[in-house]
Design an enzyme around this catalytic site. Structure first.
Site, PDB file in Angstrom:
ATOM      1  N   ALA A  20       0.571  -1.203   0.215  1.00 56.12           N
ATOM      2  CA  ALA A  20      -0.390   0.600   0.314  1.00 56.12           C
ATOM      3  C   ALA A  20       0.855   1.234   0.004  1.00 56.12           C
ATOM      4  O   ALA A  20       0.846   1.888  -0.822  1.00 56.12           O
ATOM      5  CB  ALA A  20      -0.596   0.067   0.955  1.00 56.12           C
ATOM      6  N   PHE A  23       5.712  10.258   4.196  1.00 54.56           N
ATOM      7  CA  PHE A  23       5.419  11.532   3.879  1.00 54.56           C
ATOM      8  C   PHE A  23       6.759  13.320   3.930  1.00 54.56           C
ATOM      9  O   PHE A  23       5.743  13.185   5.107  1.00 54.56           O
ATOM     10  CB  PHE A  23       4.234  10.839   5.337  1.00 54.56           C
ATOM     11  N   GLU A  25       8.810   3.910   7.709  1.00 56.38           N
ATOM     12  CA  GLU A  25       9.265   4.836   7.207  1.00 56.38           C
ATOM     13  C   GLU A  25      10.384   5.243   6.606  1.00 56.38           C
ATOM     14  O   GLU A  25      10.969   5.298   6.115  1.00 56.38           O
ATOM     15  CB  GLU A  25       7.806   5.656   7.422  1.00 56.38           C
TER      16      GLU A  25
END
Ligand code: FAD
Ligand code: FES
Length: 1237
Positions: free
Chosen positions: A705, A822, A1169
């Site tokens: 995802a 992000f 991340e």
């Protein structure tokens, strides 16, 4: 597959898994298979890589099922992953080892990996490491970073160092493999002639696969003297990198030659090699030359209708004749060439005078181009520098590429044309020297390495886990490298993804119609033709969704479907619903939309700045007094860096299935999403205007995802559910890769501008940064991304005076969204680039400046949150030591001083990754744990299994808390029915938050049961569960975690937005080819502070996978948009994610010793991340190498390199006489093919 068999009216092949022979009578050549052959078997079994076994050659071939014409299976035995092994029967050693070596994460790529390794082992039970790398060259994995898959393969190589204890594994026993079905055995002898050794050369049958051609050439080269095999050597070199082995097995030599595609690797070589094509038709046989006329499809030199190519004759080379092959692609392997070339020179007997010269290029025109006139003019000239110079000018003149040429990269291509010729010149000069050292001077030593290719050598890596606590109970699984819960099911193909769910009664398929204009008014939409097609049930438009077509996530309202004014290419306009996927997609193409283009069309960040096109909500962070600090510094520099976006490239594309339940307006939605609550409440319930309690959203697992399955998934799920509700039938929607890439957006492209004030010793006292991100046409999560980038701008550095401002640009591109990291991978790169420039100005190494400016022990971030940087410094020091940075820096410098055309670079970057969502509510999590009367436990929680292994970790948590074996605990998936209102799975926090909720639930249960357990301490869980039941004690508990106490006040610029920091450092070394722009990742060392690892195997997987994804982001992944805003890169053929060949030859990952982190789950840290950013160590290593090249060429000024640092950028930055020689187009004098956004 079985070329020796005679043409047959009857077709038969075996599907090995079932030892099942499929027969079909009266097969015509146009036979497609579906509907006639056993459709269900074919649909389910040929969806992935398969292994084909052919009787004639008794060999096994891996093949892509999607590229396999069914007729070509005649006489073959096909084995799919289900046939290799299963949990119900026997697991194959390949399946077992891939799973146990942690080679699966989301598992979507895994069956393909298994098939590639299985096929390799069927042909070579003890493969070499080269064979292994080659076998995996055509497979892609977005999660693992490949290292564990390579490790699993290595267990079969006798040559590999032992990485695992062999007793652990099932032995590989070739005698136990599937046999070729006797029913397919035929008695005729199948020795059709494919190769003939003629006096003048080799004749290869047109029906040979490219893999067979490769094998034949390798054999011939062994047998013949080198002077005869120049062309064969060159062909073999290209066959090593042409696609992957699955394609080479399927592509025929004849098909390759006759299709004459523009980037054919073989045609340029066959053309310069004076090959002849042997043709056959009813009229008889004839020969034509494979020359420029043939390649340009000139009618007089082409095949006639009804004529076929039977074979191709490739002449032997002669003494004093030399042939070479060159190619440069975006990625080392499995990528079409940007430019390729075949070159041949013949000198006649000695003399060094050119008698014949042939040069052909691919990738620079509509087909292979021959530089015929240039070659003609060079005949008679001696092989020397003057000839080289003249040749380059002639070639550039003849093979002219306009500035607007399709494919872009025009200046790079022009440079490659002559760089390749220069390489040929060097190579031939070198050979001439060995043949006649007296007459030919040969090359300067410094030039010799120009001739070597950047090889991907055999991989090896190490992972240094934390040492376990000796006091820990043996049955306690926390901290142990437990295999992914679904690992074996991934490898056997039994793991179920959304599209694997069986077709339901009356099911419909939904396909979207998207805008083809970037900014336009829709004048009219004509649905009539589409609606008239068979199978079409409906077309959902804005009209249908009246009243529910609009939503507002933050401040800007957005629409689900747009039928008035479109604002990007790929915007959803309407959705066709039909009985089948094929019918829905065909009808979608027949929807006619008339547009009226509107102004302005804003695509790039620069255009957005010019038009002042920003989403509301600038973000600003200020610390200290920047303006005052600029007054006292020694030096000030200003610079900027542009960073391209990134496609998520999750292996499972967007998938959903909406099932109306037929009563009380209930609907079940099965979807590949990171955020089921959002799908349930915000989208489906709101669109259907029913309360959320009527909607159940279920996610079993997600095939990757990376942030891309949140917003757009919701919109599409809402429309799918709407269609299902309207028609009272289940509706499925699965995007194709191209559609997915077009519609869903990705990582935000960034422009970073900075002004740094620093002292001559490298101390940065003031930093003023501006971030601009390209948000696309709607807000989506752009403001959050921007905000995160601004908050993380400091990375690992204490800038005493800092100002960072950010704007999200509103453009006419598909909306960009969340992607692993992000905003930090962009923000961090901007800061590191600035530091690299400061270092250059100070004449220091970037590492020295990094260290000097790093946070030291207890400090304060720009938003005034306390930070203890002890572990940051420790990671840095450990990484320095582990990578032997100082020694290797000296070695790199030595290499660079000895090599002119190859350069090495070394770079190390630190990492401080703050973890948190910025709000307490966003960090809450819940779980539900049931104990059944047989003592088994079912755990549910709000997190989504996307490959990161969260379900495995949750079972570890339940196992520790309830003190029961993991095998006693089960987890079925995530559902809004069991855990309501769960937050999005993302931000590295899924295991952290849900683990605390599971722990809470387990502790509640244990507390309730403690009196019972203490009464019968030797009892089993079955006994205790029964006793609890008998005493009316509930065996079910919810667990809850209210969230970390986090907040941020943007007014004051102060807050505590993060719970903790993950620290790390990575050191990477690369080698670049200054003439082609190629680079090779030689070695990477990573050290991470991860607190107490819950599962080191999964944690290493997250770090390595993220690192390789980051490496792709910063070096090869390049999205290309037309000047009209159309995304060109819509599939794996155009968009290159890292492949096996890109993994650093050496990759070492090490953790710091465990450190306490009181608020988190067992003191662990989230790692999903942070590793992405460490990929930029490769970017800066390339930067270092390019700088070395430029310094040697006297180019000492500032070096501006944007991301991704592709072969094009590397080559063009290594300026030399060739880059100076190429023609340059006046900017504005042409419309380029693509634009950087
Ligand atoms: C994923 C992928 C990656 C690739 N990467 C590369 C790469 O890196 N480098 C590269 O050079 N190529 C690459 N290719 C192209 C590949 O090498 C082949 O050229 C291509 O697949 C065509 O071969 P085929 O056998 O499939 O031909 P087909 O598609 O079967 O045939 C092509 C055309 O030739 C005709 N034809 C076939 N055989 C004959 C014959 N004997 N006589 C007359 N006409 C005939 C067919 O009718 C058809 O019109 C790639 C292809 C794919 C699918
Ligand atoms: S495990 Fe390979 S793509 Fe997910």
């Amino acid at each position: 597959a079985n070329p020796g068999r005679a043409p047959a009216q009857k077709m038969e092949f075996a599907l090995g898994g079932w030892s099942h022979v499929i027969r079909e009578e009266n097969v015509s050549p146009s036979f497609k298979g579906k509907n006639k052959l056993e459709e269900t078997v074919l649909e389910s079994e040929l969806g992935d890589l398969v292994c084909m076994q052919s009787l004639t050659l008794q060999l096994h071939y891996p093949a892509n099922a999607c590229l396999l014409p069914i007729c070509s299976l005649h006489g073959a035995a096909v084995t799919t992953v289900e046939g290799v092994g299963s949990t119900k029967a026997r697991i194959h050693p390949v399946q077992e080892r891939v799973a146990k070596c942690h080679g699966t994460q989301c598992g979507f790529c895994t069956p393909g990996m298994v098939m590639s390794i299985y096929t390799l082992l069927r042909n070579h039970p003890e493969p070499t490491l080269d064979q292994l790398t080659d076998a995996l060259g055509g497979n892609l994995c977005r999660c693992t970073g490949y290292r564990p898959i390579i490790d699993a393969c290595k267990t079969f190589c006798k040559t590999s160092p032992k990485l695992f204890s062999e007793e652990e594994f099932l032995p590989l026993d070739p005698t136990q493999e599937l046999i070729f079905p006797p029913e397919l055995m035929v008695s005729s002898n199948h020795t059709a002639l494919f190769t003939n050794d003629f006096i003048l050369g080799l004749t290869l049958g047109a029906g040979l696969s490219l893999a067979q051609v490769k094998e034949i050439l390798a054999e011939v080269i062994q047998k013949l003297p080198e002077e005869k095999t120049q062309t064969y050597h060159a062909l073999l070199k290209h066959l090593g990198t042409l696609a992957g082995c699955q394609i080479r097995n399927m592509a025929s030599l004849g098909g390759h030659i006759v299709s004459r595609h523009l980037d054919s690797d073989l045609n340029p070589l066959l053309a310069v090699g004076n090959c002849t094509l042997n043709l056959l038709s009813k009229e008889g046989e004839r020969q034509i030359p494979l020359n420029e006329q043939f390649l340009t499809k000139c009618p007089s030199a082409d095949l006639k209708p009804g004529e076929i190519l039977v074979s191709v004759n490739i002449p032997y080379s002669r003494k004093w004749e030399f042939v070479s092959a060159f190619r440069q692609a975006q990625r080392q392997q499995n990528a079409l060439a940007i430019v390729n070339s075949g070159m041949r020179v013949f000198f006649g007997e000695g003399g060094g005078i050119i008698r014949e010269l042939s040069i052909a290029y691919g990738g620079v025109g509509p087909t292979t181009i021959c530089a015929k006139n240039s070659c003609q003019k060079l005949i008679g000239r001696p092989w020397n520098e003057e000839m080289l110079d003249a040749a380059c000018r002639l070639i550039l003149d003849e093979v002219s590429l306009p500035g607007w040429a399709p494919g872009g990269k025009v200046e790079f291509k022009r440079t490659l044309l002559i760089s390749f010729f220069f390489k040929f010149y060097l190579k031939v000069s070198q050979i001439l020297k060995t043949m006649d050292p007296v007459r030919y001077p040969g090359l300067a030593d410094k030039y010799e390495s120009a001739l070597e290719d950047l090889h991907s050598r055999n991989h090896w890596g190490t992972s240094k886990y934390q040492v376990g606590n000796p006091k820990q109970l043996p049955q306690d699984p926390i901290g142990r490298p437990i295999m992914h819960l679904s690992g074996i099911k991934h490898t056997t193909g039994e793991a179920i993804y959304c599209d694997d769910m069986p077709v339901l009664d009356g099911e419909l398929f939904l396909a979207f119609v998207t805008s083809s204009r970037a900014h336009a008014e829709i004048v009219s939409i004509d649905l009539s033709e589409a609606l008239s097609l068979p199978g079409v049930v409906d077309i959902v438009t804005e009209e249908d969704l009246r009243g529910v077509n609009s939503f507002c996530l933050l401040i800007e309202p957005e629409k689900l479907l747009e039928t008035q004014e479109v604002s990007c290419v790929g915007q959803l306009v309407c959705a066709v619903v039909a009985d089948s996927e094929v019918q829905a997609k065909q009808a979608a193409k027949k929807v006619k939309i008339v547009y009226q283009d509107l102004e302005p069309v804003i695509l790039t960040i620069e255009e957005a700045i010019r038009h002042h096109s920003f989403f509301q909500g600038e973000r600003k962070l200020e610390y200290g007094n920047v303006d005052e600090a600029f007054k006292v510094v020694d030096q000030i520099l200003e610079g900027e860096i542009h960073m391209g976006g990134q496609e998520h490239f999750y292996m499972e594309t967007q998938s959903m299935l909406a099932v109306p339940k037929g009563e009380d307006q209930e609907m079940d939605v099965y979807v590949s999403s990171q955020f089921p609550k959002y799908i349930q409440v915000t989208w489906v319930a709101a669109t259907l205007k029913v309360p959320a309690n009527k909607i159940m959203c279920h996610v079993k697992r997600v095939g990757g995802a990376f942030g891309g399955k949140v917003t757009k998934t919701g919109i599409m799920a809402a429309i799918t559910a709407f269609a299902a509700n309207k028609h009272g039938r289940p509706v499925r929607c699965i995007l194709e890769r191209g559609e997915d890439m077009l519609i869903t957006g990705g990582r935000h492209p960034y422009l970073g501008k900075y002004k740094a004030g620093f002292m001559n010793d490298g101390r940065i006292l003031a930093l003023d940064v501006e971030h601009y991100c390209n948000g696309g046409s709607t807000l989506d999560e752009s403001l959050f991304v921007l905000e995160t980038g601004v908050l993380k701008v400091d990375n690992a550095y204490k800038f005493p005076n800092l100002r960072c401002q950010g704007w999200a640009c509103k453009t006419n591109l598909p909306s960009n969204t969340a992607l692993r990291g992000f905003g930090f991978p962009q923000s961090g790169l901007i800061t590191e680039n600035c530091i690299t420039e400061v270092a250059a100005k100070c004449g220091l190494s970037p590492e020295k400046v990094r260290m000097m400016n790093m946070y030291k022990e207890i400090d304060q971030t720009p938003y005034k949150q306390e930070i203890d940087a002890t572990n940051l410094i420790q990671c840095w020091k450990e990484c320095m030591a582990m990578s032997s940075y100082s020694l290797r820096k000296v070695a790199v410098e030595k290499f660079n001083s000895e090599n002119y055309w190859k350069k090495k670079g070394l770079a190390m970057v630190p990492l401080k990754f703050p973890v948190g969502f910025g709000s307490t509510a966003a960090c809450q999590a819940a779980a539900l744990v049931h104990i059944y009367l047989d003592g088994s436990v079912l755990v549910t929680h709000g997190g989504i299994e996307m490959g990161q292994g969260v379900h495995t970790k949750m079972i570890q948590v339940a196992s520790r808390e309830l003190r029961m074996p993991m095998s006693n605990v089960h987890l079925r998936g995530t559902s809004t029915e069991t855990v309501p209102n769960a937050n999005v799975s993302g931000a590295s926090l899924v295991a952290d938050l849900n683990g605390l909720a599971v722990k809470d639930a387990c502790q509640t249960l244990l507390k309730r049961l403690e009196p019972i357990i203490s009464k019968n301490p030797k009892g089993t869980w079955k006994d205790w569960a029964q006793a609890a039941y008998d005493e009316s004690i509930s065996l079910s508990a919810t667990g809850y975690f209210r969230g970390y106490e986090t907040h941020m006040n943007w007014e004051t610029g102060e807050g505590h937005p993060f719970e903790y920091f993950v620290f790390g450092a990575a050191c990477s070394e690369v080698e670049i080819d200054c003439l082609t722009g190629a680079h090779k990742n030689i070695r990477t060392d990573i050290v991470m502070d991860i607190g107490h690892s819950i599962n080191p195997a999964l944690d290493v997987g997250q770090i390595e996978g993220a690192f390789i994804q980051g490496m792709g982001l910063y070096t090869i992944e390049e999205l290309k948009y037309s000047p009209q805003g159309v995304l060109y890169t819509r599939g794996p053929d155009q968009y290159k994610i890292p492949a096996v060949s890109d993994v650093p030859t050496e990759l070492h990952v090490s953790f710091l010793p465990p450190s306490q982190n009181s608020n988190t789950l067992y003191s662990s840290k989230g790692l999903g991340e942070p590793g992405v950013f460490l990929g930029c160590s490769v970017f800066f290593a390339i930067h270092d190498a390019v700088r070395a090249a430029r310094q040697e060429r006297g180019l000492l000024g500032p070096l501006k390199l944007d991301s991704p640092l592709t072969p094009e950028k590397i080559r063009m930055a290594c300026e030399d006489k060739f880059t100076k020689m190429i023609p340059r187009d006046e900017p504005g004098s042409y419309v380029p093919w693509n634009i950087p956004v």
